[in-house]
Design an enzyme around this catalytic site. Structure first.
Site, PDB file in Angstrom:
ATOM      1  CD  GLU A  20       1.369  -1.683   1.102  1.00  0.00           C
ATOM      2  OE1 GLU A  20       2.535  -1.923   0.767  1.00  0.00           O
ATOM      3  OE2 GLU A  20       1.043  -0.674   1.756  1.00  0.00           O
ATOM      4  NE  ARG A 259      11.304   1.161  -2.581  1.00  0.00           N
ATOM      5  CZ  ARG A 259      10.126   0.667  -2.183  1.00  0.00           C
ATOM      6  NH1 ARG A 259      10.049  -0.457  -1.510  1.00  0.00           N
ATOM      7  NH2 ARG A 259       9.006   1.335  -2.440  1.00  0.00           N
ATOM      8  CD  GLU A 274       5.695   6.245  -1.560  1.00  0.00           C
ATOM      9  OE1 GLU A 274       5.463   5.411  -0.656  1.00  0.00           O
ATOM     10  OE2 GLU A 274       4.878   6.546  -2.439  1.00  0.00           O
ATOM     11  CG  ASN A 276       8.571   2.844   0.577  1.00  0.00           C
ATOM     12  OD1 ASN A 276       7.377   2.599   0.561  1.00  0.00           O
ATOM     13  ND2 ASN A 276       9.179   3.506  -0.397  1.00  0.00           N
ATOM     14  N   GLY A 280       9.618  -3.872   1.085  1.00  0.00           N
ATOM     15  CA  GLY A 280       9.245  -5.250   0.796  1.00  0.00           C
ATOM     16  C   GLY A 280      10.446  -6.176   0.741  1.00  0.00           C
TER      17      GLY A 280
END
Length: 344
Positions: A20, A259, A274, A276, A280
Site C-alpha cells: 500500500e 474505520r 475488519e 482499520n 486512508g
C-alpha cells in the site's frame, strides 16, 4: 471544530515497504498540505523499503512534537512503527502497538470479535504448507468464499472463489502477500463503513462497487465505486450498525481515527469484516467522506486526528535511589510502605 493549537513541529510519516506504499504516499501528501495550510511546521518523512534504522535516525534529527502516521499495511499499520515511536517518546496518531497489531492480523482480530460477541463471518485459516491437505481442511465449509491474506490491508490479494479449483488459485495469490490466509464464508450484503474519531461515531457510508467486489482497484480508482452517505438503511438499523462498529473498535482497544468495515444483509444480520487503525486520507478514501458529512472539512479532520496524538505505554517512575531506601525503626523502607498502602 478543532481548537487551533500553537504552531507545532509535526512529522507526517508515509511510504514504507507494504503493498500500500503508493496509497500511503498520497495520504501523506494530502495530510502534509492540509497541516501546512494551517500553520504547522511539517516534516515529510518518506520511508523506504528498509526503514528501521532510517526511521530512528530521522526521528532523532527532526525533533518532532508529534508524528502523524499516514502509513498503511505491513510494518506501518501493524504496531512496528508505533513501537519505535513509543521508544523515542514521540506522541503519534492512531492506536497503540497492541491494538494496531491485533487489528492488522485478521485472525487475531476475528478471535477478539468472537470473544466480545461481535458477529463476524465464519472462517478458517490456511498456511502455505497446507495446500496439499486443502480438500480435508475445507471439508463441508461450502462455497462461495472470500480469500484474504492474513496480514495485508486495502483488499490486496483478496479474491472470491466458488470451487476448490478457484480456491487454490485464490490462495496462490494470497500467499504472494503472506504465508497464511483467511478463508471466509461469502456473505451477500451491503458493504457499509463506519468512521470513528476519538471514540465518537461520525456516521456510516454505503459502498457499491461497480464490478461487485470491493477490491484494491475499486477502492482507489475514481469512478469504480458509488458511495451513499449516509448509508441507505432504516434509522433503527443505522443506529445498530453504528453501535456494532463502536463495539468492534472497543474489542480491539482502538483509539484515534478508526474505520470499521461491515456487511449488512437483507435480513437482520450485520457482520464486522475488519477494523482499520490508520484509515486512508486520499481523495477516494472513506473516512474523509464520512467526516465531511459530520461537519469536518479535510483540514479540520487532519487537525482533529493530530490533536489525539499521544503515547500509549505508561511512563514508569524511576527506581528509588539507594539514599532513599533508608530503613525505619521497623526495618522497612518508607518507599516500600507507601507502595503497600497504595495497593490496599
Amino acid at each position: 471544530m478543532v481548537e487551533r493549537q500553537v504552531r507545532r513541529r509535526v512529522g507526517v510519516v508515509m511510504g514504507g515497504s507494504s503493498g500500500e506504499r503508493e496509497v500511503s504516499l498520497r495520504s501523506g501528501a494530502a495530510v502534509a498540505e492540509a497541516l501546512e495550510a494551517r500553520g504547522y511546521d511539517v516534516v515529510r518523512i518518506t520511508l523506504g523499503d528498509r526503514f528501521g534504522a532510517e526511521l530512528c535516525a530521522t526521528l532523532q534529527r527532526a525533533q518532532l512534537d508529534a508524528a502523524f502516521l499516514a502509513l498503511h499495511g505491513r510494518h506501518g499499520e501493524d504496531g512496528c512503527v508505533q513501537g519505535v515511536l513509543e521508544l523515542a517518546q514521540i506522541p503519534y496518531t492512531g492506536s497503540s502497538v497492541l491494538a494496531s497489531a491485533l487489528a492488522m492480523d485478521k485472525l487475531k482480530a476475528k478471535e477478539m470479535f468472537r470473544l466480545h460477541n461481535v458477529p463476524t463471518p465464519p472462517y478458517y485459516t490456511v498456511g502455505a504448507q497446507d495446500l496439499g491437505e486443502l480438500d480435508a481442511i475445507h471439508g463441508s465449509f461450502g462455497f462461495p468464499v472470500i480469500v484474504k491474506p492474513r496480514g495485508e490491508g486495502s483488499s490486496l490479494g483478496v479474491a472470491k472463489a466458488g470451487s476448490l479449483e478457484e480456491l487454490r488459485s485464490a490462495l496462490a495469490v494470497a500467499f504472494e502477500f503472506d504465508d497464511a490466509a483467511i478463508v471466509e464464508r461469502f456473505v451477500s450484503g451491503t458493504e457499509v463503513n463506519v468512521g470513528i474519531l476519538d471514540g465518537k461515531v461520525l456516521g456510516a457510508i454505503e459502498i457499491v462497487p461497480k464490478k461487485g467486489l470491493y477490491d484494491y482497484e475499486a477502492k482507489y480508482t475514481p469512478g469504480m465505486t458509488e458511495y451513499h452517505m449516509p448509508a441507505r438503511l432504516p434509522p433503527t438499523r443505522y443506529r445498530g450498525v453504528l453501535n456494532l462498529a463502536e463495539r468492534a473498535a472497543q474489542a480491539l482497544g482502538c483509539t484515534g481515527a478508526v474505520r470499521v468495515d461491515l456487511l449488512v444483509t437483507g435480513g437482520e444480520n450485520e457482520y464486522v469484516l475488519e477494523v482499520n487503525t490508520l484509515p486512508g486520507m486520499t481523495q477516494t478514501s472513506l473516512l474523509p467522506k464520512i467526516a465531511e458529512a459530520a461537519g469536518y472539512e479535510f483540514g479540520d479532520l487532519c487537525e482533529a486526528i493530530l490533536a489525539s496524538a499521544r503515547l500509549h505505554q505508561p511512563v514508569r517512575r524511576r527506581a528509588p535511589a539507594a539514599s532513599e531506601l533508608r530503613l525505619n525503626d521497623r526495618g522497612q523502607s518508607p518507599s516500600r510502605l507507601r507502595l503497600v498502602k497504595s495497593a490496599v
